[in-house]
Design a protein around this motif. Sequence first.
Motif, PDB file in Angstrom:
ATOM      1  N   ALA A 122      -7.569 -12.379  -7.169  1.00 11.89           N
ATOM      2  CA  ALA A 122      -7.775 -11.053  -6.620  1.00 11.89           C
ATOM      3  C   ALA A 122      -8.356 -10.318  -7.841  1.00 11.89           C
ATOM      4  O   ALA A 122      -9.288  -9.327  -7.463  1.00 11.89           O
ATOM      5  CB  ALA A 122      -6.208 -10.229  -6.424  1.00 11.89           C
ATOM      6  N   THR A 123      -7.943 -10.528  -8.940  1.00 11.89           N
ATOM      7  CA  THR A 123      -8.642  -9.672 -10.044  1.00 11.89           C
ATOM      8  C   THR A 123     -10.361  -9.974 -10.050  1.00 11.89           C
ATOM      9  O   THR A 123     -11.152  -9.037 -10.160  1.00 11.89           O
ATOM     10  CB  THR A 123      -8.087 -10.264 -11.519  1.00 11.89           C
ATOM     11  OG1 THR A 123      -6.885 -10.178 -11.388  1.00 11.89           O
ATOM     12  CG2 THR A 123      -8.639  -9.521 -12.827  1.00 11.89           C
ATOM     13  N   LEU A 150      -2.255  -5.738  -7.477  1.00 10.30           N
ATOM     14  CA  LEU A 150      -1.997  -4.410  -7.422  1.00 10.30           C
ATOM     15  C   LEU A 150      -0.590  -4.032  -7.207  1.00 10.30           C
ATOM     16  O   LEU A 150      -0.044  -2.840  -8.051  1.00 10.30           O
ATOM     17  CB  LEU A 150      -2.766  -3.780  -6.167  1.00 10.30           C
ATOM     18  CG  LEU A 150      -4.289  -4.002  -6.263  1.00 10.30           C
ATOM     19  CD1 LEU A 150      -4.988  -3.240  -5.002  1.00 10.30           C
ATOM     20  CD2 LEU A 150      -4.903  -3.525  -7.216  1.00 10.30           C
ATOM     21  N   LEU A 151       0.403  -4.850  -7.016  1.00 10.17           N
ATOM     22  CA  LEU A 151       1.661  -4.444  -6.893  1.00 10.17           C
ATOM     23  C   LEU A 151       2.433  -4.466  -8.306  1.00 10.17           C
ATOM     24  O   LEU A 151       2.834  -3.819  -8.905  1.00 10.17           O
ATOM     25  CB  LEU A 151       2.620  -5.373  -5.965  1.00 10.17           C
ATOM     26  CG  LEU A 151       4.269  -5.166  -5.873  1.00 10.17           C
ATOM     27  CD1 LEU A 151       4.180  -3.673  -5.198  1.00 10.17           C
ATOM     28  CD2 LEU A 151       4.692  -6.123  -4.990  1.00 10.17           C
ATOM     29  N   GLY A 152       1.938  -5.720  -9.165  1.00  5.77           N
ATOM     30  CA  GLY A 152       2.436  -5.951 -10.486  1.00  5.77           C
ATOM     31  C   GLY A 152       1.808  -4.592 -10.976  1.00  5.77           C
ATOM     32  O   GLY A 152       2.481  -4.226 -11.985  1.00  5.77           O
ATOM     33  N   SER A 172      -2.791  -8.698 -19.511  1.00  9.34           N
ATOM     34  CA  SER A 172      -3.447 -10.088 -19.011  1.00  9.34           C
ATOM     35  C   SER A 172      -2.545 -10.817 -18.222  1.00  9.34           C
ATOM     36  O   SER A 172      -2.865 -11.567 -17.318  1.00  9.34           O
ATOM     37  CB  SER A 172      -3.892 -10.974 -20.414  1.00  9.34           C
ATOM     38  OG  SER A 172      -2.916 -10.754 -21.318  1.00  9.34           O
ATOM     39  N   ILE A 173      -1.250 -10.532 -18.530  1.00 13.22           N
ATOM     40  CA  ILE A 173      -0.021 -11.155 -17.433  1.00 13.22           C
ATOM     41  C   ILE A 173      -0.397 -10.849 -16.053  1.00 13.22           C
ATOM     42  O   ILE A 173      -0.250 -11.445 -15.049  1.00 13.22           O
ATOM     43  CB  ILE A 173       1.438 -10.774 -17.924  1.00 13.22           C
ATOM     44  CG1 ILE A 173       1.889 -11.499 -18.953  1.00 13.22           C
ATOM     45  CG2 ILE A 173       2.449 -10.700 -16.873  1.00 13.22           C
ATOM     46  CD1 ILE A 173       2.629 -12.876 -18.526  1.00 13.22           C
ATOM     47  N   ILE A 174      -0.427  -9.484 -15.842  1.00 11.27           N
ATOM     48  CA  ILE A 174      -0.939  -8.874 -14.620  1.00 11.27           C
ATOM     49  C   ILE A 174      -2.139  -9.374 -13.958  1.00 11.27           C
ATOM     50  O   ILE A 174      -2.254 -10.084 -12.696  1.00 11.27           O
ATOM     51  CB  ILE A 174      -0.866  -7.305 -14.491  1.00 11.27           C
ATOM     52  CG1 ILE A 174       0.503  -6.807 -14.964  1.00 11.27           C
ATOM     53  CG2 ILE A 174      -1.243  -6.769 -13.381  1.00 11.27           C
ATOM     54  CD1 ILE A 174       0.539  -5.224 -15.320  1.00 11.27           C
ATOM     55  N   PHE A 175      -3.230  -9.454 -14.594  1.00 11.60           N
ATOM     56  CA  PHE A 175      -4.435 -10.007 -14.288  1.00 11.60           C
ATOM     57  C   PHE A 175      -4.679 -11.415 -14.002  1.00 11.60           C
ATOM     58  O   PHE A 175      -5.120 -11.966 -12.916  1.00 11.60           O
ATOM     59  CB  PHE A 175      -5.768  -9.774 -15.363  1.00 11.60           C
ATOM     60  CG  PHE A 175      -5.819  -8.309 -15.420  1.00 11.60           C
ATOM     61  CD1 PHE A 175      -5.719  -7.339 -14.697  1.00 11.60           C
ATOM     62  CD2 PHE A 175      -6.349  -7.801 -16.845  1.00 11.60           C
ATOM     63  CE1 PHE A 175      -5.909  -5.785 -15.074  1.00 11.60           C
ATOM     64  CE2 PHE A 175      -6.732  -6.546 -17.170  1.00 11.60           C
ATOM     65  CZ  PHE A 175      -6.528  -5.518 -16.202  1.00 11.60           C
ATOM     66  N   TRP A 222       0.816  -1.412  -0.032  1.00  6.13           N
ATOM     67  CA  TRP A 222       0.112   0.041  -0.082  1.00  6.13           C
ATOM     68  C   TRP A 222       0.900   1.024   0.206  1.00  6.13           C
ATOM     69  O   TRP A 222       0.633   2.186  -0.552  1.00  6.13           O
ATOM     70  CB  TRP A 222      -0.876  -0.009   1.214  1.00  6.13           C
ATOM     71  CG  TRP A 222      -2.187  -0.976   0.991  1.00  6.13           C
ATOM     72  CD1 TRP A 222      -2.423  -2.045   1.613  1.00  6.13           C
ATOM     73  CD2 TRP A 222      -3.110  -0.924   0.073  1.00  6.13           C
ATOM     74  NE1 TRP A 222      -3.535  -2.662   1.022  1.00  6.13           N
ATOM     75  CE2 TRP A 222      -3.816  -2.183   0.058  1.00  6.13           C
ATOM     76  CE3 TRP A 222      -3.276  -0.026  -1.203  1.00  6.13           C
ATOM     77  CZ2 TRP A 222      -4.935  -2.298  -0.698  1.00  6.13           C
ATOM     78  CZ3 TRP A 222      -4.498  -0.246  -2.048  1.00  6.13           C
ATOM     79  CH2 TRP A 222      -5.366  -1.410  -1.939  1.00  6.13           C
ATOM     80  N   VAL A 223       2.205   1.132   0.739  1.00  4.12           N
ATOM     81  CA  VAL A 223       3.000   2.290   0.881  1.00  4.12           C
ATOM     82  C   VAL A 223       3.372   2.596  -0.638  1.00  4.12           C
ATOM     83  O   VAL A 223       3.530   3.679  -1.317  1.00  4.12           O
ATOM     84  CB  VAL A 223       3.967   2.226   1.731  1.00  4.12           C
ATOM     85  CG1 VAL A 223       4.912   3.235   1.600  1.00  4.12           C
ATOM     86  CG2 VAL A 223       3.669   2.290   3.209  1.00  4.12           C
TER      87      VAL A 223
END
Length: 290
Positions: free
Chosen positions: A135-136, A196-198, A126-129, A31-32
């Motif tokens: 989580a997505t 979210l980090l990706g 799509s890699i990130i999702f 989050w930071v």
Amino acid sequence: MRSIEYGGKLAGIAIALVYLCFFQDQPVFEWVLIGVILITVGIPHGSLDHLLQNPKISNKNLVKFIGKYLTIILVYLAVWLLVPFPALLAFLGMSAYHFGQSHFLRTPIWHLKKTTYLLTGTFYLSIIFWGDFAATTEILSGIFDASPLAGFGWYLIIGSFVSAAVLIVRNLPNKWWPHLAEMILMGYLFYQLPLLLGFILYFGFWHALPSMQVEYSALKQHLGSQQLKAFVGKMIPFTGASILGMAAILFVLYPRSSTEELILLFFVLVSLISAPHIWYMNHFLESREA
Ligand SMILES: CC1=C(/C=C/C(C)=C/C=C/C(C)=C/C=C/C=C(C)/C=C/C=C(C)/C=C/C2=C(C)CCCC2(C)C)C(C)(C)CCC1
């Protein structure tokens, strides 16, 4: 200036590795980082759209520009309220195109240019999702149930990679390999990260920072003697307005929403400012190449 882009990407890789080695499942780290990247490069990279249109914009034209910008935001808000699913598809399509475009800021391409942007952006998104599809799905559950799409990810990842690769090789016969090596290595790394980090590392260091650099190069001759200071100073008003506006809306809805609902709402708010930004940025980049 190119070194800032490479430095940013190296920082992105280092942060990802530090997270994977030492901070897995520590939400505070995530989050930071999300907050810092959004405030320092994510939101500011769109805050000079008015100057990209016209670096010496008069007050009258600035008012007109703001009027048009806000009209696009309001129309897109109406689309979200009336038909959220098509609004989401439009957001994903626009984002894939816009993110893909920023991979070719320094290596212009000509053959099926827009398709190449779209496929490159589709590959990274799509890699990130699908790297963290649970989580997505959870975040998107406020709009639709994405879980049946879980098995579809690899078709999209491999399909977009192969077709983007063919177009990149055709467009850049001598310079294709850094693009493809980056897609493979970063694709592997982003796939290992939480959603979210990706996303924020990709957004901050592969999109916003390189875009900001191009903006700086285009505007610096209009910025007087202390170019960098003036550049940062000019980003503050609209960055501040956007952050305050989004924070106020999230704050009002905070007590009655779950974390996932707030994250989705945050992305809807980002989509609202990103719609005019994508339009104006595309115009700026395309006219720059003409
Ligand atoms: C100038 C101006 C201004 C400002 C502006 C700005 C500041 C902008 C910015 C812009 C920006 C800042 C942009 C951005 C973009 C972004 C994007 C494009 C994103 C995308 C994303 C996505 C695609 C996501 C997805 C997802 C996830 C990640 C998770 C799950 C869910 C989902 C799927 C949603 C104002 C309004 C004040 C006023 C007028 C003028």
